[in-house]
Design a protein around this motif. Structure first.
Motif, PDB file in Angstrom:
ATOM      1  N   GLN A  60     -94.594  79.006 -43.602  1.00 30.49           N
ATOM      2  CA  GLN A  60     -95.656  78.388 -44.470  1.00 30.49           C
ATOM      3  C   GLN A  60     -96.980  78.641 -44.070  1.00 30.49           C
ATOM      4  OE1 GLN A  60     -94.221  74.400 -44.485  1.00 30.49           O
ATOM      5  NE2 GLN A  60     -92.626  74.802 -45.663  1.00 30.49           N
ATOM      6  N   ALA A  61     -97.767  78.635 -44.647  1.00 28.06           N
ATOM      7  CA  ALA A  61     -99.065  78.994 -44.380  1.00 28.06           C
ATOM      8  C   ALA A  61     -99.700  77.369 -44.009  1.00 28.06           C
ATOM      9  CB  ALA A  61     -99.990  79.558 -45.473  1.00 28.06           C
ATOM     10  N   ALA A  62    -100.500  77.727 -42.929  1.00 24.95           N
ATOM     11  CA  ALA A  62    -101.083  76.219 -42.565  1.00 24.95           C
ATOM     12  C   ALA A  62    -101.949  75.769 -43.343  1.00 24.95           C
ATOM     13  CB  ALA A  62    -101.260  76.399 -40.868  1.00 24.95           C
ATOM     14  N   GLY A  63    -102.241  74.688 -43.613  1.00 32.73           N
ATOM     15  CA  GLY A  63    -103.254  74.000 -44.493  1.00 32.73           C
ATOM     16  C   GLY A  63    -103.129  74.252 -45.563  1.00 32.73           C
ATOM     17  N   GLN A  64    -102.057  74.844 -46.528  1.00 30.44           N
ATOM     18  CA  GLN A  64    -102.134  74.695 -47.840  1.00 30.44           C
ATOM     19  C   GLN A  64    -101.915  73.420 -48.592  1.00 30.44           C
ATOM     20  OE1 GLN A  64    -102.299  77.847 -49.334  1.00 30.44           O
ATOM     21  NE2 GLN A  64    -102.744  78.591 -47.311  1.00 30.44           N
ATOM     22  N   ASN A  65    -102.671  73.552 -49.748  1.00 37.49           N
ATOM     23  CA  ASN A  65    -102.629  72.066 -50.440  1.00 37.49           C
ATOM     24  C   ASN A  65    -102.142  72.691 -51.798  1.00 37.49           C
ATOM     25  OD1 ASN A  65    -102.775  69.633 -51.564  1.00 37.49           O
ATOM     26  ND2 ASN A  65    -104.950  69.368 -51.343  1.00 37.49           N
ATOM     27  N   ASN A  66    -100.814  72.581 -52.120  1.00 43.80           N
ATOM     28  CA  ASN A  66    -100.276  73.002 -53.629  1.00 43.80           C
ATOM     29  C   ASN A  66     -99.964  71.786 -54.244  1.00 43.80           C
ATOM     30  OD1 ASN A  66    -100.197  75.819 -52.879  1.00 43.80           O
ATOM     31  ND2 ASN A  66     -98.382  75.411 -51.598  1.00 43.80           N
ATOM     32  N   THR A  67    -100.469  70.697 -54.101  1.00 45.75           N
ATOM     33  CA  THR A  67    -100.428  69.504 -54.951  1.00 45.75           C
ATOM     34  C   THR A  67    -100.794  69.523 -56.356  1.00 45.75           C
ATOM     35  OG1 THR A  67    -100.306  68.301 -52.895  1.00 45.75           O
ATOM     36  CG2 THR A  67    -100.178  66.908 -55.202  1.00 45.75           C
ATOM     37  N   LEU A  68    -101.912  70.115 -56.558  1.00 40.79           N
ATOM     38  CA  LEU A  68    -102.559  70.189 -57.859  1.00 40.79           C
ATOM     39  C   LEU A  68    -102.012  71.036 -58.893  1.00 40.79           C
ATOM     40  CD1 LEU A  68    -106.560  69.947 -57.359  1.00 40.79           C
ATOM     41  CD2 LEU A  68    -105.042  68.487 -58.412  1.00 40.79           C
ATOM     42  N   GLY A  69    -101.304  72.447 -58.164  1.00 44.98           N
ATOM     43  CA  GLY A  69    -100.637  73.182 -58.968  1.00 44.98           C
ATOM     44  C   GLY A  69     -99.368  72.648 -59.357  1.00 44.98           C
ATOM     45  N   LEU A  70     -98.691  71.865 -58.612  1.00 47.07           N
ATOM     46  CA  LEU A  70     -97.369  71.087 -59.148  1.00 47.07           C
ATOM     47  C   LEU A  70     -97.453  70.347 -59.968  1.00 47.07           C
ATOM     48  CD1 LEU A  70     -94.213  71.093 -58.513  1.00 47.07           C
ATOM     49  CD2 LEU A  70     -94.951  69.409 -56.578  1.00 47.07           C
TER      50      LEU A  70
ATOM     51  N   ILE B  68    -100.839  64.242 -76.112  1.00 47.85           N
ATOM     52  CA  ILE B  68    -102.388  65.161 -76.181  1.00 47.85           C
ATOM     53  C   ILE B  68    -103.000  64.708 -74.717  1.00 47.85           C
ATOM     54  CG2 ILE B  68    -104.469  64.948 -77.293  1.00 47.85           C
ATOM     55  CD1 ILE B  68    -102.725  64.854 -79.954  1.00 47.85           C
ATOM     56  N   PRO B  69    -103.014  63.480 -74.375  1.00 50.16           N
ATOM     57  CA  PRO B  69    -103.744  62.972 -73.227  1.00 50.16           C
ATOM     58  C   PRO B  69    -102.920  63.748 -71.813  1.00 50.16           C
ATOM     59  CG  PRO B  69    -102.677  60.935 -74.003  1.00 50.16           C
ATOM     60  CD  PRO B  69    -102.608  62.116 -75.224  1.00 50.16           C
ATOM     61  N   VAL B  70    -101.573  63.714 -71.878  1.00 49.22           N
ATOM     62  CA  VAL B  70    -100.801  64.358 -70.831  1.00 49.22           C
ATOM     63  C   VAL B  70    -101.107  65.835 -70.840  1.00 49.22           C
ATOM     64  CG1 VAL B  70     -98.589  64.906 -69.888  1.00 49.22           C
ATOM     65  CG2 VAL B  70     -99.260  62.546 -70.909  1.00 49.22           C
ATOM     66  N   GLY B  71    -101.485  66.664 -71.903  1.00 47.94           N
ATOM     67  CA  GLY B  71    -101.667  67.946 -72.106  1.00 47.94           C
ATOM     68  C   GLY B  71    -103.025  68.055 -71.365  1.00 47.94           C
ATOM     69  N   ILE B  72    -103.960  67.155 -71.769  1.00 47.94           N
ATOM     70  CA  ILE B  72    -105.469  67.318 -71.354  1.00 47.94           C
ATOM     71  C   ILE B  72    -105.388  67.156 -69.591  1.00 47.94           C
ATOM     72  CG2 ILE B  72    -107.742  66.529 -71.191  1.00 47.94           C
ATOM     73  CD1 ILE B  72    -107.032  65.718 -74.284  1.00 47.94           C
ATOM     74  N   ALA B  73    -104.751  66.287 -69.332  1.00 49.07           N
ATOM     75  CA  ALA B  73    -104.555  66.124 -67.631  1.00 49.07           C
ATOM     76  C   ALA B  73    -104.001  67.631 -67.133  1.00 49.07           C
ATOM     77  CB  ALA B  73    -103.835  65.042 -67.508  1.00 49.07           C
ATOM     78  N   ALA B  74    -103.064  67.910 -67.848  1.00 53.71           N
ATOM     79  CA  ALA B  74    -102.438  69.238 -67.304  1.00 53.71           C
ATOM     80  C   ALA B  74    -103.464  70.613 -67.194  1.00 53.71           C
ATOM     81  CB  ALA B  74    -101.227  69.575 -68.013  1.00 53.71           C
ATOM     82  N   VAL B  75    -104.282  70.579 -68.264  1.00 55.41           N
ATOM     83  CA  VAL B  75    -105.325  71.653 -68.450  1.00 55.41           C
ATOM     84  C   VAL B  75    -106.387  71.567 -67.198  1.00 55.41           C
ATOM     85  CG1 VAL B  75    -107.169  72.786 -69.738  1.00 55.41           C
ATOM     86  CG2 VAL B  75    -104.733  72.047 -70.775  1.00 55.41           C
TER      87      VAL B  75
ATOM     88  N   ASN C 218    -100.096  78.569 -54.907  1.00 55.93           N
ATOM     89  CA  ASN C 218     -99.307  78.519 -56.168  1.00 55.93           C
ATOM     90  C   ASN C 218     -99.957  78.832 -57.510  1.00 55.93           C
ATOM     91  OD1 ASN C 218    -100.833  76.263 -55.832  1.00 55.93           O
ATOM     92  ND2 ASN C 218     -99.193  74.858 -56.565  1.00 55.93           N
ATOM     93  N   ALA C 219    -100.585  79.910 -57.264  1.00 59.27           N
ATOM     94  CA  ALA C 219    -101.092  80.529 -58.555  1.00 59.27           C
ATOM     95  C   ALA C 219    -100.201  80.242 -59.963  1.00 59.27           C
ATOM     96  CB  ALA C 219    -101.718  81.793 -58.483  1.00 59.27           C
ATOM     97  N   GLY C 220     -98.911  80.612 -59.861  1.00 58.80           N
ATOM     98  CA  GLY C 220     -97.955  80.729 -60.805  1.00 58.80           C
ATOM     99  C   GLY C 220     -97.634  79.292 -61.508  1.00 58.80           C
ATOM    100  N   GLN C 221     -97.579  78.323 -60.646  1.00 58.59           N
ATOM    101  CA  GLN C 221     -97.563  76.866 -61.081  1.00 58.59           C
ATOM    102  C   GLN C 221     -98.828  76.485 -61.679  1.00 58.59           C
ATOM    103  OE1 GLN C 221     -96.293  74.659 -57.456  1.00 58.59           O
ATOM    104  NE2 GLN C 221     -94.241  74.786 -57.917  1.00 58.59           N
ATOM    105  N   ALA C 222     -99.986  76.720 -61.221  1.00 60.36           N
ATOM    106  CA  ALA C 222    -101.186  76.200 -61.909  1.00 60.36           C
ATOM    107  C   ALA C 222    -101.316  76.820 -63.383  1.00 60.36           C
ATOM    108  CB  ALA C 222    -102.339  76.711 -60.927  1.00 60.36           C
TER     109      ALA C 222
END
Length: 183
Positions: free
Chosen positions: A92-102, A122-129, A146-150
């Motif tokens: 695992q890479a140190a200091g990675q923050n993958n929370t937003l992509g997930l 609609i609002p959930v989709g806007i939050a996802a975008v 985690n570019a794929g999840q984003a």
């Protein structure tokens, strides 16, 4: 008996014995034969034996064992977890923050079926975008991997918003077409 193994039977059967030969006395039903001592007593002249699961002690009173001494002189770990190894498990890479992509991926996937619940998609989709966009920025800066999840969150969120807007347009058109009094 197997040829080649005289005196040994691989199936545990006894060799043929003379039925008239004297037999040793059998133990009563359910008891194990003993060495002439009543059940649970030991021969006082026999060498002392340690209880089951304990190592015999040398020179220590019964029931006490000497403190453990490592023959190699290494420091023994105290109670708790075992030793940790720095590179054990998955890298695992140190200091990675993958929370937003997930979060973006979860919200994007959830936005599509939530369109059935009073346009909640609609609002959930806007939050996802939005979270998908922020996650892609973190990936570009090297703070996340985690570019794929984003990307999945961004795409699913956009599809959820697009379907929600299309659903609203279809409902409005259906109301206009079926207005009573026109015709």
């Amino acid at each position: 008996m197997q040829p080649g193994n005289p005196g040994q039977d691989p199936y545990g059967q006894q060799p043929n014995q003379d039925p008239t030969a004297p037999q040793p006395p059998a133990a009563p039903y359910g008891q194990q034969p003993t060495s002439g001592q009543p059940y649970g007593q030991q021969d006082p002249y026999a060498a002392p034996q340690a209880p089951y699961g304990q190592q015999p002690t040398s020179g220590q009173p019964y029931g006490q064992q000497p403190p453990y001494q490592d023959p190699y002189g290494q420091q023994q770990p105290q109670y708790g977890g075992g030793p940790t190894y720095p590179n054990a498990g998955y890298p695992q890479a140190a200091g990675q923050n993958n929370t937003l992509g997930l979060v973006s991926m979860i919200l994007g996937i959830a936005s599509i079926p939530l369109l059935c619940c009073f346009y909640l998609g609609i609002p959930v989709g806007i939050a996802a975008v939005v979270t998908g966009y922020l996650a892609r920025q973190k990936v570009a800066q090297g703070q996340a991997n985690n570019a794929g999840q984003a990307k999945a969150g961004l795409i699913c969120g956009a599809v959820g918003v697009g379907l929600g807007i299309l659903l609203i347009i279809l409902v409005v058109v259906a109301q206009v077409v079926t207005l009573p009094g026109q015709a």
